[in-house]
Enzyme design. Structure first.
Site, short mmCIF file in Angstrom:
data_model
loop_
_atom_site.label_atom_id
_atom_site.label_comp_id
_atom_site.label_asym_id
_atom_site.label_seq_id
_atom_site.Cartn_x
_atom_site.Cartn_y
_atom_site.Cartn_z
N LYS A 1 0.85 -1.20 0.00
CA LYS A 1 0.00 0.00 0.00
C LYS A 1 0.89 1.24 0.00
O LYS A 1 1.92 1.27 0.68
CB LYS A 1 -0.91 -0.02 1.24
CG LYS A 1 -1.94 1.09 1.28
CD LYS A 1 -2.85 0.91 2.51
CE LYS A 1 -3.92 1.98 2.59
NZ LYS A 1 -4.80 1.81 3.78
N SER B 1 -9.68 1.95 2.79
CA SER B 1 -8.78 2.67 1.93
C SER B 1 -7.76 1.79 1.21
O SER B 1 -7.17 2.25 0.23
CB SER B 1 -8.03 3.73 2.76
OG SER B 1 -7.18 3.11 3.71
N SER C 1 -9.97 -0.42 6.92
CA SER C 1 -9.34 -0.22 5.62
C SER C 1 -8.65 -1.45 5.02
O SER C 1 -8.26 -1.42 3.86
CB SER C 1 -8.33 0.93 5.69
OG SER C 1 -9.01 2.16 5.67
#
Lengths: 95, 489
Positions: B78, B153, B177
């Site tokens: 990420k 996210s 997330s």
């Protein structure tokens, strides 16, 4: 709690941000709606409850107090948007 | 050998046996990225040294230096985890040109296990969002239906695993997330206990809630990744020493005799009927496998979102005060004075959702409102933790939905932040309590979109969560389903 135009301006100042003029009205409405929802928390009886910052009983992780090389200036300054020699450059802040 | 359906552990085993090289595995992933990423936009950055790294890793596997079951397996990270010399944008214009001069501990650990990182995965700006639409680099699409969001996210991480662009990914979870995008994309993901994975080098959003964890094809892969990254770190002062995750125990876990509790309050208004039915079916499956399943009340659920958004916004407003346009990050040209530099850097560098949370955070922390909001939220947090403590006196695991719906259409919630926040109802409590929880694929809704169930464990009981998930995955094949049309573009 009412989110007024003055409060929006105050929060912008606190956060050092400025909303684009065209999205101010919507931002104000959104904040109002969010806050109204958040206000349901006032129904919750928290009398005598200690505020909890961390769920787990954490202890500080300490490092040995040893002298170690610090990050070289080139690396510290590598991402500076504007630099001069080994300094971060900022606009003049006082005369 | 069908690389498209292989798990990370299966690929790792094949590499160790010499059936395929780490270089060939990396070449496969590069082809997958080339084929699918233009369609799903999972990656913000694809690294240019992938094959060199794979060659080096292969050499070190061959001489017995890398012995991890994941050595040589291509993976993604990420874009909020620092990697030396690799752009780490956090999905923001603010950090669009930021190249860290150090590497996050979790990334360091997975590299030492012989990981081959492919690049950085898209996300909501500063991890603030549940759709991955707020990224400065544009929205990621859901591989199950490119008109839908992948969740967020960690949307890029979940979508990349679902599309087969990487074998597993690291994500982060502040209020859901990892779990919510895992649910939306039909992959398995776990947020471990707070403090069990170092946050050093993870760009901070809400530090008391942020936690790194894996997204992968199944529970066993998640256990293998956690086995490498759950380590105490002197560079993170909230890091804790744990027993880690025992992969062998996960693989041989039996749910027989385990007690599973289902909070009735997780099945109230707002929960999609298909999601409810799918999760109930999964509960019956676990029952058939020998677990006892019973319902219990957890009325505090309705206060989770208010408490979460107060605490998360407060910490965000404080954490993000570091972006001043001076030391790193975005800075406009021709500023008048220092205040103008701060204000314009932040106004032009941050998107709307980030600004909204900064303002909300400034409000709840401001003089006169602190007690009514921030302090009150910390008291609610104490009550939420107490409710879970009581539940875990009776149950080994808690089961519920991950999110009230399956993946929404792109743009559906973007203009309505409150509606988006309400989607976090089942996940944010876990972060407030600091507990570990996973999302495990358990079926599809009538539109064919994946549904995940949430398995919540007590502190440091990741082995129980992933063990139960693995046992479930031995008798179901939801996690093996792949989006239609991936192979015939």
């Amino acid at each position: 709690m009412m989110i007024t135009d003055e409060l929006v301006t105050y929060l912008e100042a606190l956060g050092r941000i400025r909303l684009p003029e065209e999205s101010r009205a919507k931002a104000q409405r959104d904040l109002q709606e969010i806050l109204q929802y958040i206000d349901t928390l006032s129904e919750l009886d928290t009398e005598g409850i200690e505020p909890l910052s961390h769920a787990l009983p954490l202890t500080n992780v300490m490092r040995e107090d040893e002298v170690q090389p610090s990050i070289p200036p080139e690396e510290v300054l590598a991402n500076a948007p504007v630099r001069k020699d080994n300094y971060f450059l900022v606009p003049r802040s006082f005369e | 050998m069908n690389l498209e359906t292989m798990t990370a552990l299966e690929l790792g085993a094949a590499i160790r046996k010499g059936e395929i090289s780490a270089v060939e595995a990396a070449q496969f992933s590069l082809r997958q990225i080339e084929t699918y990423d233009s369609r799903f936009s999972c990656f913000v950055t694809v690294q240019d040294d992938i094959l060199q790294r794979a060659e080096e890793v292969q050499k070190r596997i061959s001489v017995g230096e890398y012995t991890s079951p994941l050595a040589g397996v291509p993976m993604g990270i990420k874009d909020n985890m620092c990697q030396k010399g690799v752009q780490t944008s956090c999905g923001s214009r603010m950090l669009a040109n930021f190249k860290p001069t150090y590497t996050a501990t979790a990334v360091e650990e997975i590299m030492q296990a012989g990981a081959v990182p492919l690049g950085k995965l898209n996300m909501d700006e500063f991890a603030m969002g549940s759709t991955s639409e707020t990224s400065w680099f544009g929205a990621t699409k859901n591989p199950w239906n490119a008109e839908c969001v992948p969740g967020g996210s960690s949307g890029g991480s979940a979508a990349a695993v679902a599309a087969g662009e990487c074998f597993y990914a690291l994500g982060s979870d502040t209020g859901g997330s990892i779990r919510q995008p895992a649910s939306f994309c039909g992959v398995t993901g776990i947020k471990p206990t707070y403090g069990s994975v170092s946050r050093f080098g993870l760009v901070a959003y809400a530090s008391s809630l942020d936690q790194i964890g894996p997204l992968a094809r199944d529970a066993a892969d998640c256990a293998a990744v956690l086995g490498e990254i759950m380590k105490r770190d002197v560079k993170d002062n909230t890091s804790v020493a744990t027993q880690g995750v025992n992969l062998d125990a996960v693989l041989h876990y039996d749910v027989k005799g385990k007690k599973i509790g289902i909070p009735t309050d997780f099945f109230g208004d707002g929960l999609d009927k298909d999601v409810a039915a799918t999760v109930q079916t999964a509960a019956r499956q676990l029952e058939r496998m020998g677990a006892t399943v019973e319902q219990f009340d957890m009325p505090i659920v309705k206060y989770a979102i208010p408490a979460y958004y107060i605490i998360a916004a407060a910490e965000a407003s404080s954490n993000l005060s570091r972006y001043d346009g001076i030391k790193y990050g975005y800075r406009p040209e021709h500023v008048d004075d220092l205040l103008d530099l701060y204000t314009r850097s932040r106004s032009e560098g941050f998107g709307m959702e980030v600004k909204r949370r900064i303002m909300l955070g400034c409000f709840v922390l401001s003089s006169g409102y602190y007690d009514a909001y921030y302090r009150k939220a910390l008291q609610a947090k104490a009550l939420i933790k107490a409710a879970f403590d009581r539940a875990f006196e009776r149950y080994d695991l808690i089961l519920g939905p991950v999110a009230p719906t399956t993946a929404l259409k792109i743009g559906e919630n973007l203009a309505d932040p409150l509606k988006m926040y309400l989607g976090d109802i089942y996940t944010v409590m876990i972060n407030l309590a600091g507990l570990p929880a996973a999302s495990v694929p358990c079926g599809f809704d009538r539109k064919g979109m994946p549904v995940g169930m949430q398995l919540i464990g007590s502190y440091f009981h990741e082995t129980d969560i992933l063990g139960a998930a693995h046992a479930y995955q031995q008798v179901t094949d939801w996690h093996k389903r792949r989006p239609a049309g991936l192979d015939n573009l």
